[in-house]
Design an enzyme around this catalytic site. Structure first.
Site: not given
Ligand code: RB5
Length: 149
Positions: A8, A65, A67, A98
């Site tokens: 994203d 993304c 995280t 694993h």
């Molecule tokens: C987008 O701001 C953020 O929520 C997305 O990139 C991600 O970290 C979601 O898990």
């Protein structure tokens, strides 16, 4: 080996660096977006990669993304997909040895390009150990066939 990638807006820069890293390792990639920094919804992009992995159209996937968490939640809804969020090389290696992870999820706001390259390399170079782990993966496959609520 062919790897599908997607991100994203929170992971688009890291996706570009991972693509370059994979290309330097002669790994074929398929980039399924996003390609800009406009805000998009991670489920749309995770689903594209996870479907290709689930259908056997690619060997593995990398999703990024902010995280890695949202991407992994979506990818793990797809049959046969074992997605792992990692931010340390030990977990990246273990996710293959694993868990035979076939999708690696990274955080564009967690790992920098050099760290991400190490994570991808640790995952790519590791070998699934099978053995005692295979019965556990089989249990995951059995759970996939059930309709939990
Ligand atoms: C987008 O701001 C953020 O929520 C997305 O990139 C991600 O970290 C979601 O898990």
């Amino acid at each position: 080996m062919k790897i599908a990638l997607a991100s994203d807006h929170g992971g688009v820069q890291l996706k570009e660096s991972i693509k370059k890293f994979l290309s330097s390792r002669h790994v074929e990639t398929e980039d399924l977006g996003t390609n800009g920094t406009d805000s998009v919804d991670y489920p749309d992009f995770a689903a594209e990669v996870a479907k290709k992995v689930s259908d056997g159209k690619v060997d593995a996937g990398v999703l990024i993304c902010g995280t890695g968490i949202g991407m992994s939640m979506v990818a793990n809804k797809f049959k046969g997909v074992r997605a792992a969020v990692v931010s340390d090389t030990y977990s990246a290696k273990m996710s293959k040895e694993h868990n035979n992870a076939n999708v690696l999820c990274l955080g564009g706001r967690v790992s920098n390009p050099a760290q991400a390259a190490e994570l991808v390399q640790a995952w790519l170079e590791a070998k699934y150990e099978a053995g005692r782990h295979e019965k556990r993966l089989q249990k995951i496959r059995e759970l996939e066939g059930k309709n939990f609520k």
